[in-house]
Scaffold this motif. Sequence first.
Motif, PDB file in Angstrom:
ATOM      1  N   ASP A 153       0.835  -1.206   0.000  1.00 51.54           N
ATOM      2  CA  ASP A 153       0.000   0.000   0.000  1.00 51.54           C
ATOM      3  C   ASP A 153       0.868   1.254   0.000  1.00 51.54           C
ATOM      4  O   ASP A 153       0.559   2.249  -0.638  1.00 51.54           O
ATOM      5  CB  ASP A 153      -0.928   0.010   1.225  1.00 51.54           C
ATOM      6  CG  ASP A 153      -2.049  -1.024   1.082  1.00 51.54           C
ATOM      7  OD1 ASP A 153      -2.260  -1.502  -0.057  1.00 51.54           O
ATOM      8  OD2 ASP A 153      -2.685  -1.361   2.097  1.00 51.54           O
ATOM      9  N   ASP A 154       1.957   1.187   0.771  1.00 48.15           N
ATOM     10  CA  ASP A 154       2.828   2.364   0.892  1.00 48.15           C
ATOM     11  C   ASP A 154       3.689   2.596  -0.349  1.00 48.15           C
ATOM     12  O   ASP A 154       3.911   3.717  -0.757  1.00 48.15           O
ATOM     13  CB  ASP A 154       3.747   2.220   2.115  1.00 48.15           C
ATOM     14  CG  ASP A 154       2.973   2.412   3.400  1.00 48.15           C
ATOM     15  OD1 ASP A 154       1.908   3.055   3.350  1.00 48.15           O
ATOM     16  OD2 ASP A 154       3.415   1.904   4.442  1.00 48.15           O
ATOM     17  N   TYR A 155       4.227   1.520  -0.891  1.00 46.13           N
ATOM     18  CA  TYR A 155       5.213   1.668  -1.965  1.00 46.13           C
ATOM     19  C   TYR A 155       4.721   1.270  -3.347  1.00 46.13           C
ATOM     20  O   TYR A 155       5.398   1.528  -4.337  1.00 46.13           O
ATOM     21  CB  TYR A 155       6.469   0.850  -1.625  1.00 46.13           C
ATOM     22  CG  TYR A 155       7.233   1.390  -0.439  1.00 46.13           C
ATOM     23  CD1 TYR A 155       8.023   2.525  -0.564  1.00 46.13           C
ATOM     24  CD2 TYR A 155       7.159   0.764   0.800  1.00 46.13           C
ATOM     25  CE1 TYR A 155       8.718   3.017   0.512  1.00 46.13           C
ATOM     26  CE2 TYR A 155       7.851   1.254   1.898  1.00 46.13           C
ATOM     27  CZ  TYR A 155       8.634   2.388   1.738  1.00 46.13           C
ATOM     28  OH  TYR A 155       9.310   2.887   2.815  1.00 46.13           O
ATOM     29  N   GLY A 156       3.561   0.617  -3.391  1.00 42.96           N
ATOM     30  CA  GLY A 156       3.060   0.103  -4.670  1.00 42.96           C
ATOM     31  C   GLY A 156       2.969   1.160  -5.751  1.00 42.96           C
ATOM     32  O   GLY A 156       3.453   0.974  -6.873  1.00 42.96           O
ATOM     33  N   LYS A 157       2.372   2.304  -5.416  1.00 44.07           N
ATOM     34  CA  LYS A 157       2.168   3.360  -6.412  1.00 44.07           C
ATOM     35  C   LYS A 157       3.511   3.900  -6.915  1.00 44.07           C
ATOM     36  O   LYS A 157       3.687   4.124  -8.110  1.00 44.07           O
ATOM     37  CB  LYS A 157       1.333   4.480  -5.798  1.00 44.07           C
ATOM     38  CG  LYS A 157       0.913   5.526  -6.803  1.00 44.07           C
ATOM     39  CD  LYS A 157       0.001   6.564  -6.170  1.00 44.07           C
ATOM     40  CE  LYS A 157      -0.271   7.677  -7.172  1.00 44.07           C
ATOM     41  NZ  LYS A 157      -1.056   8.764  -6.582  1.00 44.07           N
ATOM     42  N   ARG A 158       4.431   4.099  -5.982  1.00 43.06           N
ATOM     43  CA  ARG A 158       5.719   4.668  -6.389  1.00 43.06           C
ATOM     44  C   ARG A 158       6.516   3.681  -7.247  1.00 43.06           C
ATOM     45  O   ARG A 158       7.132   4.063  -8.237  1.00 43.06           O
ATOM     46  CB  ARG A 158       6.534   5.064  -5.163  1.00 43.06           C
ATOM     47  CG  ARG A 158       5.878   6.199  -4.423  1.00 43.06           C
ATOM     48  CD  ARG A 158       6.578   6.484  -3.130  1.00 43.06           C
ATOM     49  NE  ARG A 158       5.659   7.214  -2.270  1.00 43.06           N
ATOM     50  CZ  ARG A 158       5.369   6.872  -1.043  1.00 43.06           C
ATOM     51  NH1 ARG A 158       5.933   5.812  -0.505  1.00 43.06           N
ATOM     52  NH2 ARG A 158       4.537   7.591  -0.330  1.00 43.06           N
ATOM     53  N   VAL A 159       6.492   2.425  -6.828  1.00 38.03           N
ATOM     54  CA  VAL A 159       7.219   1.412  -7.615  1.00 38.03           C
ATOM     55  C   VAL A 159       6.603   1.321  -9.013  1.00 38.03           C
ATOM     56  O   VAL A 159       7.319   1.311 -10.020  1.00 38.03           O
ATOM     57  CB  VAL A 159       7.174   0.037  -6.908  1.00 38.03           C
ATOM     58  CG1 VAL A 159       7.691  -1.067  -7.827  1.00 38.03           C
ATOM     59  CG2 VAL A 159       8.005   0.065  -5.639  1.00 38.03           C
ATOM     60  N   TYR A 160       5.265   1.299  -9.044  1.00 38.63           N
ATOM     61  CA  TYR A 160       4.574   1.184 -10.336  1.00 38.63           C
ATOM     62  C   TYR A 160       4.905   2.368 -11.245  1.00 38.63           C
ATOM     63  O   TYR A 160       5.189   2.202 -12.432  1.00 38.63           O
ATOM     64  CB  TYR A 160       3.073   1.094 -10.088  1.00 38.63           C
ATOM     65  CG  TYR A 160       2.232   1.025 -11.344  1.00 38.63           C
ATOM     66  CD1 TYR A 160       2.319  -0.068 -12.200  1.00 38.63           C
ATOM     67  CD2 TYR A 160       1.347   2.046 -11.683  1.00 38.63           C
ATOM     68  CE1 TYR A 160       1.561  -0.142 -13.351  1.00 38.63           C
ATOM     69  CE2 TYR A 160       0.574   1.980 -12.831  1.00 38.63           C
ATOM     70  CZ  TYR A 160       0.682   0.888 -13.662  1.00 38.63           C
ATOM     71  OH  TYR A 160      -0.068   0.828 -14.801  1.00 38.63           O
ATOM     72  N   ASN A 161       4.904   3.573 -10.670  1.00 36.67           N
ATOM     73  CA  ASN A 161       5.190   4.759 -11.479  1.00 36.67           C
ATOM     74  C   ASN A 161       6.655   4.828 -11.911  1.00 36.67           C
ATOM     75  O   ASN A 161       6.958   5.315 -13.000  1.00 36.67           O
ATOM     76  CB  ASN A 161       4.782   6.030 -10.727  1.00 36.67           C
ATOM     77  CG  ASN A 161       3.293   6.262 -10.848  1.00 36.67           C
ATOM     78  OD1 ASN A 161       2.795   6.659 -11.892  1.00 36.67           O
ATOM     79  ND2 ASN A 161       2.545   5.962  -9.791  1.00 36.67           N
ATOM     80  N   THR A 162       7.541   4.325 -11.059  1.00 32.55           N
ATOM     81  CA  THR A 162       8.947   4.259 -11.465  1.00 32.55           C
ATOM     82  C   THR A 162       9.096   3.296 -12.640  1.00 32.55           C
ATOM     83  O   THR A 162       9.789   3.590 -13.622  1.00 32.55           O
ATOM     84  CB  THR A 162       9.835   3.776 -10.293  1.00 32.55           C
ATOM     85  OG1 THR A 162       9.550   4.584  -9.160  1.00 32.55           O
ATOM     86  CG2 THR A 162      11.306   3.870 -10.621  1.00 32.55           C
ATOM     87  N   CYS A 163       8.426   2.154 -12.520  1.00 33.41           N
ATOM     88  CA  CYS A 163       8.486   1.173 -13.623  1.00 33.41           C
ATOM     89  C   CYS A 163       7.904   1.778 -14.898  1.00 33.41           C
ATOM     90  O   CYS A 163       8.463   1.594 -15.986  1.00 33.41           O
ATOM     91  CB  CYS A 163       7.703  -0.086 -13.259  1.00 33.41           C
ATOM     92  SG  CYS A 163       8.461  -1.024 -11.952  1.00 33.41           S
ATOM     93  N   LEU A 164       6.814   2.499 -14.756  1.00 39.82           N
ATOM     94  CA  LEU A 164       6.222   3.156 -15.931  1.00 39.82           C
ATOM     95  C   LEU A 164       7.194   4.150 -16.542  1.00 39.82           C
ATOM     96  O   LEU A 164       7.311   4.248 -17.767  1.00 39.82           O
ATOM     97  CB  LEU A 164       4.958   3.915 -15.514  1.00 39.82           C
ATOM     98  CG  LEU A 164       3.610   3.265 -15.796  1.00 39.82           C
ATOM     99  CD1 LEU A 164       2.497   4.178 -15.327  1.00 39.82           C
ATOM    100  CD2 LEU A 164       3.422   2.935 -17.259  1.00 39.82           C
TER     101      LEU A 164
END
Lengths: 205, 103
Positions: free
Chosen positions: A37-48
């Motif tokens: 929940d904490d890091y999912g969005k950031r990791v996903y956006n970095t991957c994007l």
Amino acid sequence: MANFANLENKSYMDHADAALLERLVSKEERAFRELMDDYGKRVYNTCLGFLKNEEDAEDVTQEVFIEVFKSIASFERKSSVSTWIYRITITKCLDHQKAAKAKKRFAFVQSLFGLNDEEHRALPNDMKHPGIVLEDKERVKILFQAIESLGENQRIAFTLCNVEGLTYKEIAEVMEISVASVESLLFRAKKNLQTKLENYYKKNK
Amino acid sequence: MKKEKNISDEVDATLEVLQRISQVEPNAFLYEKTMNRMQTVKEPMLGRSLFFRQSLAVVLVLLVVNAFTFVYLSKNMGSNETKASRNYDLVSDYRLDESQNNY
């Protein structure tokens, strides 16, 4: 919970990070969910930012968290959790890109022998970034092509700084280099990008 | 001059686009998907099968190249030697031996 934009306020690990780590090491399932929940969005956006394709980004995001869950016990706590997760993310993205390039390189030979037809048809990788508005799409495509042609370190530093908005210090920690090196990498990256874009527009105008 | 200005404006506008890329929410079922994948998929197999296929393709290409080289060389290397010339060589060798024996 410390976040990616807050790496400098730490003696490597803050209290919440340490507590979460303990729970992760003891394989508490709710801790895994909290971490995602904490890091999912950031990791996903970095991957994007690196892969420019939402399916690939989702795929690699899952790989990143699988790696985090598997190797959490061996995390040495010399950096913050966020820095560590960032490093894994970048490594996974680069590995994914290398595998995609290798696939492309061999696709022709494989197709000659009738091997791998399915994979050949499903080759990566159209740009499919949901965070880009329609009118910017053409420019972004040109820009991302130019970014792709940069050297690996320049590309990482530039993406982390300009797409993810990390500070120089944060980038230095993630890449394990000095702040001066980050500044130099970014300076060269911007200069190279300008030259490449100028050349592109000279040819196409 | 005007063209250069236009190009410079285009470059600036292209670089500015980065500021407008917005953050995106990941799939709502990211956790479930990740957990499911962690329990089911055996990742290394994908890589192994890819490398196997790549290696197979390379080996096949090398075999074809070798076969062509072999056929090409076998056709061209022996072209100066005919049955007559081979017989002549044998006779002359024999004569050479004879003359050496006389001395």
